[in-house]
Design a protein around this motif. Structure first.
Motif, PDB file in Angstrom:
ATOM      1  N   ASP A 163       0.809  -1.219   0.000  1.00 45.33           N
ATOM      2  CA  ASP A 163       0.000   0.000   0.000  1.00 45.33           C
ATOM      3  C   ASP A 163       0.843   1.270   0.000  1.00 45.33           C
ATOM      4  O   ASP A 163       0.289   2.374  -0.061  1.00 45.33           O
ATOM      5  N   ARG A 164       2.157   1.107   0.070  1.00 46.75           N
ATOM      6  CA  ARG A 164       3.024   2.288   0.150  1.00 46.75           C
ATOM      7  C   ARG A 164       4.157   2.213  -0.881  1.00 46.75           C
ATOM      8  O   ARG A 164       5.332   2.225  -0.546  1.00 46.75           O
ATOM      9  N   CYS A 193       0.835   4.889  -4.351  1.00 46.69           N
ATOM     10  CA  CYS A 193       0.255   5.753  -3.319  1.00 46.69           C
ATOM     11  C   CYS A 193       0.592   7.217  -3.575  1.00 46.69           C
ATOM     12  O   CYS A 193      -0.005   8.112  -2.956  1.00 46.69           O
ATOM     13  N   ILE A 328      -3.048   5.863   3.904  1.00 43.58           N
ATOM     14  CA  ILE A 328      -3.255   4.577   3.229  1.00 43.58           C
ATOM     15  C   ILE A 328      -4.529   3.923   3.734  1.00 43.58           C
ATOM     16  O   ILE A 328      -5.078   4.313   4.732  1.00 43.58           O
TER      17      ILE A 328
END
Length: 328
Positions: A163-164, A193, A328
């Motif tokens: 997610d990053r 992201c 996030i």
């Protein structure tokens, strides 16, 4: 060997340089009589080598080179990891270096990865993409996208939080990063992201006012920029047969791009194409943040890193990246 003669003197009034930059400008004198690929590569290597040596000697990080499959041949990536142990997956900054599309290597600007490791516990990945004129058209960005896609498929073994994943490009690398983000959007991934475009090289047409204002000078100018684009695009440069994956300013639709940070300086040829790109992002409903730092030429962050506006620019970028990793 490709070369280009210097262009005519600037005719338009232009924003002034910061006082510290102006001193350097006057000391440097005139512009080169012509540009040559090998000279640009030699100069870039001389500037980068001390910083690369310091990076490889830094005891707070580990640098590993990995060979991965590429679209035409294998690619080399450098993976920079913090040595401090992590309790969870780390964020990742996928970095694309500058160099006017023709010069520098994956270590150019990679010294900043030490700061990213310290401030964000981030892993940095930098790819050795094929440079022009040996690699033309979409070939450099296809290399970058292939390495970005490889990264997304190996996140678990690299210790990256899926997610990053943030894409970051500087100058020519900024243009390649924007193009790779367009590919990620159009080809269904990977998910990003955030996108950081530091003084990105976006437009082969060189038609904006800032391009005309800064057609000459010892800093990066639009005469050199035309040379660089011709190395990539040949006779197509500036014409109608150029795709958005080659020159992202050609994109008509920037919707569904990731949250984007853009910055540049007021006294550089890319200024107006970057402002226009930010406006196009907003038109497409994208969350974008734009900064135009007064008084700097292209590359001001490296030319005089101690200038107050250069320090503020770095702090602002870091603050944006921190927010991107937290949201996030």
């Amino acid at each position: 060997m490709r070369k280009i003669l210097a262009g005519p003197a600037d005719r338009l009034p232009r924003p002034p340089y910061d006082a510290e930059i102006d001193t350097i400008f006057k000391a440097l004198g005139g512009m080169p009589e012509r540009y040559e690929v090998e000279r640009l590569r030699k100069d870039a290597s001389a500037r980068t080598q001390p910083l690369t040596s310091a990076l490889l000697a830094d005891k707070s990080i580990n640098v590993e080179d990995i060979s991965i499959p590429g679209p035409r041949q294998s690619l080399t990536i450098s993976v920079v990891k913090p040595l401090a142990p992590a309790d969870e997956s780390r964020p990742c900054i996928f970095y694309i270096h500058g160099g006017a599309l023709v010069a520098a290597d994956r270590f150019a600007g990679l010294d900043t990865s030490v700061i990213w490791a310290r401030d964000f516990s981030a892993i940095t990945i930098s790819v050795e993409y094929g440079r022009a004129p040996e690699n033309t058209g979409t070939e450099p960005v296809e290399d970058c996208y292939a390495a970005l896609l490889w990264t997304s498929k190996h996140m678990s073994e690299l210790g990256i939080d899926p997610d990053r994943l943030l894409l970051y490009g500087t100058s020519a690398g900024g243009g390649l990063a924007a193009a790779a983000a367009l590919m990620a959007r159009d080809r269904g991934g990977p998910k990003l992201c955030g996108l950081v475009l530091e003084c990105p090289m976006l437009d082969d047409r060189n038609e904006k006012v800032s391009s005309q204002q800064f057609s000459t000078g010892p800093f990066y100018n639009s005469t050199l920029n035309k040379f660089a684009w011709r190395c990539l695009l040949g006779e197509r440069a500036g014409g109608s047969a150029v795709s958005e994956y080659e020159a992202p300013a050609r994109a008509q639709d920037l919707s569904r791009m990731p949250p984007t940070f853009l910055d540049c300086a007021s006294a550089e040829p890319f200024r107006d194409e970057i402002v226009a790109f930010a406006s196009k992002l907003w038109e497409g409903g994208v969350q974008a943040e734009l900064h135009v730092w007064p008084g700097g030429p292209h590359g001001y962050d490296r030319i005089i890193p101690t200038a107050p506006f250069a320090i503020l620019a770095r702090q602002t970028r870091l603050a944006w990246i921190r927010r991107a990793f937290q949201t996030i």
